[in-house]
Design an enzyme around this catalytic site. Structure first.
Site, PDB file in Angstrom:
ATOM      1  N   ILE A  80       1.016  -1.184   0.073  1.00  0.00           N
ATOM      2  CA  ILE A  80      -0.170  -0.061   0.049  1.00  0.00           C
ATOM      3  C   ILE A  80       0.692   1.423  -0.021  1.00  0.00           C
ATOM      4  O   ILE A  80       0.437   2.408   0.094  1.00  0.00           O
ATOM      5  CB  ILE A  80      -0.985  -0.102   1.099  1.00  0.00           C
ATOM      6  N   GLY A  83       8.555   3.996  -0.092  1.00  0.00           N
ATOM      7  CA  GLY A  83       9.316   5.261   0.267  1.00  0.00           C
ATOM      8  C   GLY A  83      10.811   4.859  -0.377  1.00  0.00           C
ATOM      9  O   GLY A  83      11.021   3.844  -1.280  1.00  0.00           O
ATOM     10  N   GLY A  84      11.671   5.524   0.012  1.00  0.00           N
ATOM     11  CA  GLY A  84      13.181   5.582  -0.629  1.00  0.00           C
ATOM     12  C   GLY A  84      13.745   4.283   0.014  1.00  0.00           C
ATOM     13  O   GLY A  84      14.404   3.744  -0.912  1.00  0.00           O
ATOM     14  N   ASP A 197       8.991  16.397   7.661  1.00  0.00           N
ATOM     15  CA  ASP A 197       8.362  16.130   6.421  1.00  0.00           C
ATOM     16  C   ASP A 197       6.892  16.256   6.284  1.00  0.00           C
ATOM     17  O   ASP A 197       6.181  15.215   5.793  1.00  0.00           O
ATOM     18  CB  ASP A 197       8.633  14.564   5.874  1.00  0.00           C
TER      19      ASP A 197
END
Length: 673
Positions: A80, A83-84, A197
């Site tokens: 779902i 990220g990095g 962030d």
């Protein structure tokens, strides 16, 4: 060329064909390097810019995790998120309870030391939180091959901006939802964690019994204000931006070594509010993508964004109409709604100079609530006309009645007098808070200057005397403080704060008899004002009686939570809770004290008051952790105590010496150098 050099070379080109040429030229026979550069470029398009790890993986990255596999009691059902350095899966927990959860795991081949440290940092950051609007951590562990994972509650939500548009929320409803996000961010800050962030994709909204509930997620690049979140080595590479440029504070783009504090989150919240109200971010994604790396940083640092109402005026008619429709409004009406309070609130949150932003996320939420309640906001210089407008909006029916009865000069005079008094009170309050902030720093000239400003602002003589007493105490001039406070008590014998602070001054020089003599005069005192609760509570915390110490903490907590928070209040409460912990040896109590000092540190990091109480509280915490066999806490708290103690030594003050002596005694008992 390295991966970073290729990436920056591509960013400096606006032409798509030229970008592809550079990519092909420098990655002809290295598919792994090309994959990493392309991932960085793709992340820019999907708001994950600078979130991709900048070191090449040890093995090529798999395209997809294998579904239907199990990790312990968790069966992976569907990917779902990505990220990095990690992927997020919806998983089915089979035991000890059956439920759907979100499982985040490091990608295969991405398990370098830095990535593992950052991954562990996110888990630790989330584990500190206990707030209904922050996703909870449920479990953590490692796979059979050693890849770390952690399990969170499954948030079945959509980004906050999308939710608001799909449900056609009005600006007022959006603000109400946004204030919940502010409270969640404040909770993180009080736990000593900066998110760094904040953006729509990291704030998901779901419906609980028909009520929208926002959840802050993804603390993947969170920063600890004080406590070390992980024992693994973690540092930010020199000249590596952390965050998402669309929502990034100027100091994050500075790359100057400036320490990042909670105010970078305030800036991001301002951008988010801007977007919720206008449908646009202050800088467009296309504009930042077309700019080179250095130009993008310059734009973030230097260009002043348009006010929300001004931006709406510049949008194409069709775009502006769509924005207004999503807010159940019309373009002229929406522009009029934003013009004024909301423009000022948003722009204050996004000030380039972080010193001019709201000090806390709660302060931003409080100002928005004032707007909703038709009360004067703090985000702009108040004027009599403006305050009269607010008073009219809040009491429209009453004013219509008055107007019909008699529009007399007397009524106008009464209104003007009320507004003038309110203005004077708010100005005086801000002056007192500025003086207390200066007192925490320990800088004598700054303190004296702010106390003079208090006098000019019309602060009552009793408050001036208290501030002067606090100035003497923080500078270690205890005898001067006692004389000042005795004179003040003589002038204002009914003042609870004056007598309470005098008692505290006696206790600081171990004059127990005088402490009890003054406290006896407060036996029947009934606090009413915030300062009554705060300063009397602090004096009670110095008592030898356990019930009085506990009552002192309760008084201070009441002053903060029911009346108004401030850095000085947090420092005093941290000191009081540390005294409780010294006697009770309670791990929970000292954790509360450390949370309070970390909250104060969010306002001021290196003042004498913060350093003194922090060095002592962390030393006490390390000792209690040792008694409770919590080696992890002992290690981290001891490190903080030593660091703060080293900084405290630079202050030439009785106040600093007193707490350094307390710390030294604890270290001696622990056998620590």
């Amino acid at each position: 060329m390295t991966e970073e050099e290729i990436f920056h070379a591509i960013l400096s080109q606006g032409d798509a064909q030229e970008r592809q040429r550079i990519l092909a030229e420098h990655c002809p026979d290295d598919p792994v390097l090309r994959h990493r550069v392309e991932a960085l470029l793709d992340s820019l398009k999907t708001e994950n810019f600078m979130r991709v790890h900048l070191e090449p993986p040890t093995t090529p990255l798999p395209v997809k995790e294998m579904e239907s596999q199990s990790i312990g009691p968790y069966k992976l059902l569907q990917q779902i998120g990505e990220g990095g350095f990690g992927t997020v899966w919806m998983a089915e927990q089979t035991h000890p309870v059956q439920r759907r959860v979100a499982l985040k795991i490091i990608k295969a081949g991405m398990d370098t030391k830095e990535v593992i440290a950052r991954f562990e940092q996110e888990r630790q950051a989330l584990a500190l939180m206990d707030h209904p609007n922050i996703a909870r951590v449920l479990d953590a562990g490692a796979t059979e091959t050693g890849r770390p994972f952690f399990v969170m509650e499954l948030v079945r939500g959509v980004p906050i901006t999308r939710f608001c548009d799909e449900h056609l929320l009005t600006p007022q409803a959006r603000i109400t939802l946004f204030t919940k996000v502010c409270r969640a961010v404040q909770h993180a800050h009080m736990k000593g964690v900066i998110h760094r962030d904040l953006k729509p994709s990291n704030i998901l909204v779901t419906l609980h019994d028909g009520v929208p509930v926002p959840k802050v997620i993804d603390f993947g690049i969170a920063k600890a204000m004080q406590q070390r979140l992980t024992d693994k080595t973690l540092f930010t590479h020199f000249e590596q931006m952390v965050g998402t440029p669309l929502y990034m504070a100027p100091e994050q783009a500075e790359l100057s070594g400036l320490d990042i504090d909670t105010r970078c989150d305030i800036y991001a919240l301002g951008v988010l509010l801007y977007e919720l109200l206008t449908g646009q971010t202050p800088f467009s994604q296309d504009e930042l993508m077309k700019a080179g790396f250095d130009e993008m940083r310059r734009l973030i640092r230097e260009r002043e964004p348009k006010k929300p109402s001004t931006l709406l005026k510049t949008l194409a008619a069709a775009t502006a109409s769509t924005v207004a429709t999503h807010r159940q409004s019309e373009t002229p009406k929406l522009i009029g709604l934003l013009k004024g309070d909301l423009d000022w609130i948003v722009m204050k949150a996004m000030e380039k100079d972080r010193r001019r932003r709201y000090e806390t996320a709660s302060a931003l939420a409080d100002d928005l609530q004032r707007h909703l309640d038709h009360e004067p906001v703090l985000a702009r210089p108040p004027s009599t006309v403006y305050r009269l407008q607010k008073l009219l909006q809040k009491n429209r029916a009453a004013f219509i009645t008055i107007s019909l009865v008699a529009l007399s000069l007397l009524a106008g005079l009464a209104i003007s007098t009320t507004l003038y008094v309110r203005l004077r009170v708010e100005k005086a309050q801000r002056a007192v808070e500025a003086a207390q902030f200066a007192i925490m720093s320990g800088e004598d000239e700054w303190i004296t200057a702010t106390i003079r400003e208090c006098t000019a602002a019309g602060v009552p003589r009793t408050f001036i005397g208290l501030l002067e007493g606090e100035q003497h105490l923080i500078q270690g001039r205890v005898e001067d403080a006692i004389r000042t406070l005795e004179d003040l008590v003589h002038e204002a014998p009914k003042s609870i704060p004056a007598r309470a602070l005098l008692a505290t001054a006696h206790d600081l020089v171990d004059d127990t008899r005088s402490y009890h003599r003054v406290m006896a005069t407060l036996a029947d005192a009934k606090p009413k004002e915030r300062e009554d609760y705060l300063i009397l509570g602090h004096a009670l915390s110095h008592s030898d009686d356990e019930k009085e110490r506990q009552q002192g903490v309760e008084f201070m907590a009441h002053a903060i939570h029911q009346m108004r928070d401030s850095p000085m209040a947090r420092v005093l409460l941290a000191e009081a809770r540390t005294r409780l912990a010294v006697h009770s040896r309670s791990l929970e109590e000292i954790q509360e004290a450390i949370a309070d000092i970390n909250a104060a540190r969010g306002w001021q990091r290196h003042g004498i008051a913060v350093l003194a109480i922090s060095s002592w509280a962390h030393a006490v915490g390390a000792q209690i952790a040792e008694e409770k066999n919590r080696a992890d806490l002992r290690h981290s708290w001891l490190a903080v105590a030593k660091t703060d103690g080293e900084q405290l030594v630079t202050f030439d003050s009785f106040y600093a010496e007193k707490y350094l002596k307390l710390q030294k005694e604890i270290f001696a008992q622990m056998g620590v150098d």
